[in-house]
Structure formats: C-alpha cells, structure tokens
Design an enzyme around this catalytic site. Structure first.
Site, PDB file in Angstrom:
ATOM      1  N   ASN A 136      -4.374   2.332 -13.485  1.00  0.00           N
ATOM      2  CA  ASN A 136      -3.292   1.382 -12.815  1.00  0.00           C
ATOM      3  C   ASN A 136      -2.072   1.817 -12.791  1.00  0.00           C
ATOM      4  O   ASN A 136      -1.687   2.634 -13.758  1.00  0.00           O
ATOM      5  CB  ASN A 136      -3.384  -0.239 -13.686  1.00  0.00           C
ATOM      6  N   GLY A 194       0.800  -1.168  -0.223  1.00  0.00           N
ATOM      7  CA  GLY A 194       0.102   0.148  -0.149  1.00  0.00           C
ATOM      8  C   GLY A 194       0.654   1.499  -0.113  1.00  0.00           C
ATOM      9  O   GLY A 194       0.243   2.204   0.470  1.00  0.00           O
ATOM     10  N   ASN A 250       1.833   3.078  -2.739  1.00  0.00           N
ATOM     11  CA  ASN A 250       1.272   4.296  -3.489  1.00  0.00           C
ATOM     12  C   ASN A 250      -0.040   4.795  -2.896  1.00  0.00           C
ATOM     13  O   ASN A 250      -0.373   5.859  -3.071  1.00  0.00           O
ATOM     14  CB  ASN A 250       0.967   3.335  -4.908  1.00  0.00           C
ATOM     15  N   MET A 262      -3.360  -7.283  -7.377  1.00  0.00           N
ATOM     16  CA  MET A 262      -2.813  -8.156  -8.448  1.00  0.00           C
ATOM     17  C   MET A 262      -3.704  -9.205  -8.933  1.00  0.00           C
ATOM     18  O   MET A 262      -3.464 -10.376  -9.243  1.00  0.00           O
ATOM     19  CB  MET A 262      -1.895  -9.041  -7.274  1.00  0.00           C
ATOM     20  N   HIS A 319       1.987   0.605 -13.035  1.00  0.00           N
ATOM     21  CA  HIS A 319       2.821  -0.191 -13.246  1.00  0.00           C
ATOM     22  C   HIS A 319       4.126   0.099 -13.363  1.00  0.00           C
ATOM     23  O   HIS A 319       4.768   1.054 -13.888  1.00  0.00           O
ATOM     24  CB  HIS A 319       2.513  -0.782 -14.582  1.00  0.00           C
ATOM     25  N   LEU A 371      -8.551  -7.918 -14.123  1.00  0.00           N
ATOM     26  CA  LEU A 371      -9.956  -7.391 -14.031  1.00  0.00           C
ATOM     27  C   LEU A 371     -10.845  -8.078 -15.026  1.00  0.00           C
ATOM     28  O   LEU A 371     -10.507  -8.227 -16.014  1.00  0.00           O
ATOM     29  CB  LEU A 371     -10.058  -5.833 -14.324  1.00  0.00           C
TER      30      LEU A 371
END
Ligand code: GRF
Length: 202
Positions: free
Chosen positions: A111, A14, A16, A94, A113, A97
């Site tokens: 998202n 967590g 971010n 992780m 990455h 979707l």
C-alpha cells in the site's frame, strides 16, 4: 525474467496508478498490470485503465462504506487470482482489507500512504501533519496486514512542510513524491532487490 504481474486496486483518481503504468511503459519497471480493480464502478482509476486498454474489475455495490462484504471481497480476490496477479498494489484503495484478500495474497500486498508511518495513519494524513505542526512528513510504501496502515514499512520518502502550506499544497507535494516512490518500490520488488515475505516466484 518474466515481468511481475500486478493487480492495482484503487477507489479514487488514480494518479499513482498512472505513475506506475507510465514507468512500466517506459521500461523502467519490469512488471505488467494485468488487472485494475475498484470497489467503485465510477472511480476515475477504472476510466484511466480502460483508456490504456487494460482489464478492469468493479466490485458489486455493497452496504458498507469502509469494508467490503465477505462475498464481494472473495469475488475480488478470485478475480485478481484468475488474472494471474503476483503482487497486489493498493493505490488509493479506501477499504479495510479482510481475510479473503489477505489469505489469497499473503505477504504479497503493498500500500502507499501519504505520511511517514507510523505517524498519521488513517484518513487525510496530510491534514493530520499540518495540525501536528511537524516540519516534515512524507509517504510510505508498506506491506499490508489486517491493521489499517499497520504492516511493515518497505520504504519512505520525506517531504518538507512549508510555511503557508494548505492541505491541498501539502498533499500535492506528497503526491509528487508518491509518484516516484511507488514505481521504484515495484521495480525493486520485481528485480528481487527488496525481500518479499512470500515471493510467488521462489
Ligand atoms: C494517495 O495519496 C495515497 O497515498 C492514498 O490515497 C491517495 C490516492 O491517490 N492511499 P491517487 O488515487 O493515486 O491519485
């Protein structure tokens, strides 16, 4: 203008989420995190959200590791919608979707990455970068579609690979860049400076 309502999804530590929550708290991003959700009830991101007195949602345990069962994902999508989420932020989520989330939030899921997409999609992107002996890698915020790490790129930051880098040192340098990039992108989306495929407020 009303702050942008965010739902943050994560499966891990967590960091971010914390960077985004701090930027909001400091008034740098006109947004509000209305729900923090995880596919794992024991994820650190949920504990960090509870410490901040934010609403949290943990998915029921399912049978698969890489995706949620359709009914579990449907309930997650419903929880985000009921909380009034306008933009879903995947921050270390992780699972791949599927249709429930993509259809409930079309063009409203981003998202982060840890590579310069389209290079090194998928897991452990910093290890992929080291193995490929590239001189620079970075991080990307992109729109989410049904392909893993495949939606259109919103913004990227380059990060140098240094001699002697280990997977850990490179990942740490990429994460520092992520912690600046994600709040900036959310701010620019909230302020209308980045175009949305489907802006809920138009
Ligand atoms: C980040 O490196 C992000 O790019 C990737 O997963 C990691 C999540 O880290 N998708 P954290 O949970 O935000 O610390």
């Amino acid at each position: 203008m009303k702050p942008l309502s965010l739902g943050v999804l994560g499966s891990g530590k967590g960091s971010n989420f914390v960077a985004l929550a701090e930027a909001i708290r400091l008034g740098e991003v006109p947004a509000e995190i209305v729900l923090v959700a995880s596919d794992r009830a024991d994820a650190a991101i949920l504990a960090l959200a509870r410490e901040r007195k934010m609403a949290v949602y943990a998915c029921r345990r399912g049978a698969f590791r890489t995706k949620l069962e359709p009914e579990i994902e449907r309930d997650l999508a419903q929880a985000l919608a009921s909380a009034g989420v306008e933009l879903v932020v995947l921050a270390g989520y992780m699972r791949v979707l599927k249709s429930s989330l993509l259809e409930k939030f079309p063009g409203r899921i981003i998202n982060i990455h840890p590579s310069l997409l389209p290079s090194f999609p998928g897991l452990h992107a910093w290890e992929q970068a080291l193995k490929a002996r590239v001189e620079q890698t970075g991080c990307t915020v992109h729109w989410v579609n049904e392909q893993v790490d495949g939606g259109s790129v919103i913004r990227q930051v380059k990060v140098p690979v240094r001699t002697g880098d280990t997977p850990e040192s490179l990942h740490a340098r990429i994460q520092e860049a992520e912690h600046r990039l994600l709040p900036e992108v959310v701010r620019d989306l909230a302020e209308g400076r980045i175009p949305w495929p489907e802006d809920p407020r138009r």
